[in-house]
Enzyme design. Structure first.
Site, PDB file in Angstrom:
ATOM      1  CG  ASP A   1      -2.393   0.201   0.770  1.00 25.43           C
ATOM      2  OD1 ASP A   1      -2.628   0.294  -0.438  1.00 25.43           O
ATOM      3  OD2 ASP A   1      -3.272   0.287   1.646  1.00 25.43           O
ATOM      4  CG  HIS A   2       4.644   1.325   0.235  1.00 26.89           C
ATOM      5  ND1 HIS A   2       4.616   0.475   1.318  1.00 26.89           N
ATOM      6  CD2 HIS A   2       5.611   0.849  -0.586  1.00 26.89           C
ATOM      7  CE1 HIS A   2       5.534  -0.464   1.152  1.00 26.89           C
ATOM      8  NE2 HIS A   2       6.141  -0.258   0.001  1.00 26.89           N
ATOM      9  CB  ALA A   3       4.415   4.194  -5.035  1.00 28.24           C
TER      10      ALA A   3
ATOM     11  N   GLY B   1       1.890  -0.473  -4.983  1.00 32.18           N
ATOM     12  CA  GLY B   1       1.796  -1.924  -4.833  1.00 32.18           C
ATOM     13  C   GLY B   1       1.063  -2.348  -3.584  1.00 32.18           C
TER      14      GLY B   1
END
Ligand code: TYD
Length: 128
Positions: A49-51, A97
């Site tokens: 839950d981040h890039a 992602g």
């Protein structure tokens, strides 16, 4: 703009079992600066839950199954299931992602950089 890609690593199966391997700059497109692993997660746990701004990663489900959902800043989607120890997923910079883990899943991550919180984009709003 780099794209996500599924890799099938070489394996040497014989009567004693299977051996799978990879080499930096050959089987993964960067020098590996860091290795991390995720294990003992609750079933269906969501991680990621981040890039990353510049960091590149390759992730491998060496055990169990991981559903991966990737999204670019333009809104392109790339979804895949990692369910074999000889399969890896290349995650380029600037792809959001999210990973969902099966019971007993064990994930190994190879990263192109040392850990640096400043390389993370954790806000969906900032990402889009
Ligand atoms: P994070 O990347 O947010 O986990 P995930 O994407 O799997 O949900 O990392 C969780 C915590 O661990 C966060 O505080 C940063 C820290 N961390 C490190 O210190 N080094 C590392 O190599 C990684 C991947 C995370």
């Amino acid at each position: 703009m780099k794209k996500p890609e599924v890799y099938n690593f070489d394996s040497k199966p014989d009567l004693r079992g299977n051996l799978t391997f990879l080499e930096e700059l050959k089987d993964v497109p960067f020098e590996v600066k860091r290795v991390y692993w995720l294990y003992a997660l609750p079933e269906q746990q969501v991680r990621g839950d981040h890039a990353h701004k510049t960091g590149e990663q390759v992730i491998i489900a060496v055990q169990g199954k991981i559903e991966v959902l990737l999204e670019s800043q333009k809104g392109e989607l790339f979804n895949c299931t990692l369910d074999k120890p000889d399969k890896g997923l290349y995650i380029p910079p600037l792809w959001w992602g999210k990973m969902i883990f099966s019971k007993n899943a064990l994930m190994i991550g190879l990263a192109s950089d040392e850990y640096n919180e400043d390389d993370y984009i954790r806000s969906r709003k900032d990402f889009r």
